[in-house]
Write a protein that holds these residues in place. Sequence first.
Motif, PDB file in Angstrom:
ATOM      1  N   PHE A 166     -68.872  13.732 -24.823  1.00  0.00           N
ATOM      2  CA  PHE A 166     -69.751  13.174 -23.790  1.00  0.00           C
ATOM      3  C   PHE A 166     -69.336  13.765 -22.441  1.00  0.00           C
ATOM      4  O   PHE A 166     -70.159  14.151 -21.633  1.00  0.00           O
ATOM      5  CB  PHE A 166     -69.648  11.655 -23.725  1.00  0.00           C
ATOM      6  N   ASN A 199     -65.456  10.989 -25.971  1.00  0.00           N
ATOM      7  CA  ASN A 199     -66.531  11.293 -26.931  1.00  0.00           C
ATOM      8  C   ASN A 199     -66.786  10.188 -27.944  1.00  0.00           C
ATOM      9  O   ASN A 199     -67.377  10.450 -28.989  1.00  0.00           O
ATOM     10  CB  ASN A 199     -66.287  12.640 -27.633  1.00  0.00           C
ATOM     11  N   TRP A 200     -66.383   8.933 -27.606  1.00  0.00           N
ATOM     12  CA  TRP A 200     -66.596   7.906 -28.641  1.00  0.00           C
ATOM     13  C   TRP A 200     -67.447   6.725 -28.191  1.00  0.00           C
ATOM     14  O   TRP A 200     -68.013   6.042 -29.044  1.00  0.00           O
ATOM     15  CB  TRP A 200     -65.260   7.423 -29.213  1.00  0.00           C
ATOM     16  N   PRO A 210     -70.622   2.193 -30.540  1.00  0.00           N
ATOM     17  CA  PRO A 210     -69.612   3.248 -30.427  1.00  0.00           C
ATOM     18  C   PRO A 210     -69.305   3.854 -31.791  1.00  0.00           C
ATOM     19  O   PRO A 210     -69.614   3.255 -32.822  1.00  0.00           O
ATOM     20  CB  PRO A 210     -68.397   2.495 -29.895  1.00  0.00           C
ATOM     21  N   GLY A 211     -68.724   5.044 -31.797  1.00  0.00           N
ATOM     22  CA  GLY A 211     -68.305   5.676 -33.049  1.00  0.00           C
ATOM     23  C   GLY A 211     -67.144   6.599 -32.769  1.00  0.00           C
ATOM     24  O   GLY A 211     -67.304   7.572 -32.036  1.00  0.00           O
ATOM     25  N   VAL A 212     -65.986   6.290 -33.318  1.00  0.00           N
ATOM     26  CA  VAL A 212     -64.821   7.139 -33.023  1.00  0.00           C
ATOM     27  C   VAL A 212     -64.572   8.142 -34.146  1.00  0.00           C
ATOM     28  O   VAL A 212     -64.103   9.250 -33.901  1.00  0.00           O
ATOM     29  CB  VAL A 212     -63.576   6.273 -32.721  1.00  0.00           C
ATOM     30  N   PRO A 246     -64.802   5.719 -21.497  1.00  0.00           N
ATOM     31  CA  PRO A 246     -63.437   5.527 -22.015  1.00  0.00           C
ATOM     32  C   PRO A 246     -62.939   6.774 -22.750  1.00  0.00           C
ATOM     33  O   PRO A 246     -63.701   7.431 -23.462  1.00  0.00           O
ATOM     34  CB  PRO A 246     -63.601   4.340 -22.974  1.00  0.00           C
ATOM     35  N   LEU A 247     -61.658   7.065 -22.572  1.00  0.00           N
ATOM     36  CA  LEU A 247     -61.096   8.306 -23.119  1.00  0.00           C
ATOM     37  C   LEU A 247     -60.847   8.227 -24.623  1.00  0.00           C
ATOM     38  O   LEU A 247     -60.501   7.180 -25.170  1.00  0.00           O
ATOM     39  CB  LEU A 247     -59.768   8.650 -22.442  1.00  0.00           C
ATOM     40  N   THR A 248     -61.008   9.383 -25.265  1.00  0.00           N
ATOM     41  CA  THR A 248     -60.560   9.593 -26.636  1.00  0.00           C
ATOM     42  C   THR A 248     -59.078   9.969 -26.599  1.00  0.00           C
ATOM     43  O   THR A 248     -58.287   9.503 -27.416  1.00  0.00           O
ATOM     44  CB  THR A 248     -61.382  10.724 -27.280  1.00  0.00           C
TER      45      THR A 248
END
Lengths: 228, 232
Positions: free
Chosen positions: B115, B125-126, B135-137, B172-174
Motif C-alpha cells: 500500500f 501492506n496489510w 485486513p489481510g496479512v 499500520p506497518l508490516t
Amino acid sequence: MPIDKIVPTLEAAVAGIGDGMTIMISGFGFAGVPNDLIEAVLKLGAKDLTVISNNAGTGTEGLAALMGSGRVRRIICSYPRSKGSDKFDARYAAGEIELELVPQGTLSERMRAAAAGIGAFYCPTGVGTELAAGKEVRTIEGRDYVLEMPLRADVALVQAQKADRWGNLTYSKSARNFGPVMAMAADLTIVQAKEIVPLDAMDPETIMTQSIFVDRVVHVDNDREWDI
Amino acid sequence: MSTAMTADSFTRLTRRQLAWCAAQAIPDGSYVNLGIGVPTLCANVMPADREIVLHSENGVLGFGPAPAAGAEDCDLINASKEYITMRPGGAFFMHTDAFVMIRGGHIDLALLGAFEVSGTGDLANWTTGDRRFPPGVGGAMDLAVGAKAIWVLTEHTTKKGEPKIVDTCKYPLTAAGVVRKIFTDLAEIDVSPDGLVVRAMVEGLTQEALQAMTQPPIRLADDCRVMAAPAG
C-alpha cells in the motif's frame, strides 16, 4: 479387532460437533478445502462457532456459506479479504463476526506448538506492529521476539487425497497446505478423502499424515463444481 | 516545477511489464518467494537463461508459469490463488514447513506488494483500517522478518494519483526498514542508507516529474537506465 475409522456418511462424519466449538478447516484459497464436510456442519446446525482457517471463503458455498450463515462468532485467520469474499466482508463490516488476524506462519506454528505439546514460543514475526500489540516481547541474542500461544481446536475438518482405514493420509500438490498441521492440532480430526485405499496400499515412506492423528474418514469423490 | 502534465510524454508499464523488469533483476540461483499481486506475475516472465527457484507460501517450491488453457489443476495454485505449473526439481510440503523456509532465513529474496513504502524502507501492506475492506496479512510479516531481502513491486501512485512512496507510512506497518528495492510502473528505485536512488525509469519521464509523484527526495544514479520491457 480391526481399526476402522471410515464412516459411511458425511452426517456420521460430523456427528457430535456442537455449539460453541472451535473448528479448524484446511485449505488455502480453493485448494484443499473440505467443502462437503463444511456443508455437513451447516446442515447439523451447530452455532456460536470459532473457525480457524487461512481464508474466510469466496463465492457462495463452502467456507463462504459458513461465514454467511450467522453461526460463526469468531474467525482466526491470516487473509480473510479476497476477491469474492463478500459473505465474510458483509458480516465483518456489520460487526457480526469477530476477527483475530494472525500472520500466516505464526498461525501454522501456533497449531504445530499445540500439536507438539509446546507451552508457548518466541517468534520474530510482527514485532513492533499492531498485530503484536499487548504481547510479551523478549530480546534473545539481540533480536526481539513476541510470545505466541499454542492454537488447538475441538475439531479439524481436513481434505485429503488418499486415506486407508487407519487414517493414514496423502494429499495432492498444494492442496496439502494446512491439512497435516491441523490434523495434529485438534482433539477430533475428521477427513474427507477422494480415495480410500487398502491398508497396505500406501508406501510407508510417502504417508504425509500418520493415522495416529486421524479419528474419522469419509469417502467423498464427486465432480461437484463448488461456487468458491 | 514542471509538474504541469508531462503525463503525455511517458507511458506507464503494464503490470506484466513491471513484473518482467523485476524478474530480470533476480540473481541466478536464488530461492525467491512471490507474494500476492504483481509479484506472482513474475513466474510468467522469468529469464530463461537462469535457474531461479520460486517459493510460494502455500507449500510449493520450484514452480513455473501459468498452465495453458485447459491444463489447470485446482490443487496447484500460488499465493494469489492463480493456477501454476511445476518445474523439474519442484516439491510440495505443508504450511508449517513453508514458513520454516520463510521465517528461518532460507529465502534469498521476497517480492511483495505494498500500500505504501517509506523512504527508509518501511512497508505497509496489510490494512487500511477501513472496516469495509477487511485486513489481510497473509505471510507478509513472516517474509518481512525472515527473507534475506525484500523488494516491493507496486504501481507508483494510487488510483487517485497519490504517491505510494511516502515520507512516513500512514497505514499500520508490516515491518520497519526492510525494503531494499522498489519496482514501480515508472521506475526502479534502490532504498539506500543515503536515500532513494533511481536506477531506471521509463522513457520520457524526467526526474522532476518522478519527484512530483514521490514524497521523499530522489536522486538519479550516475548510470540511471531507461526502464523498458517487451510489450504485453
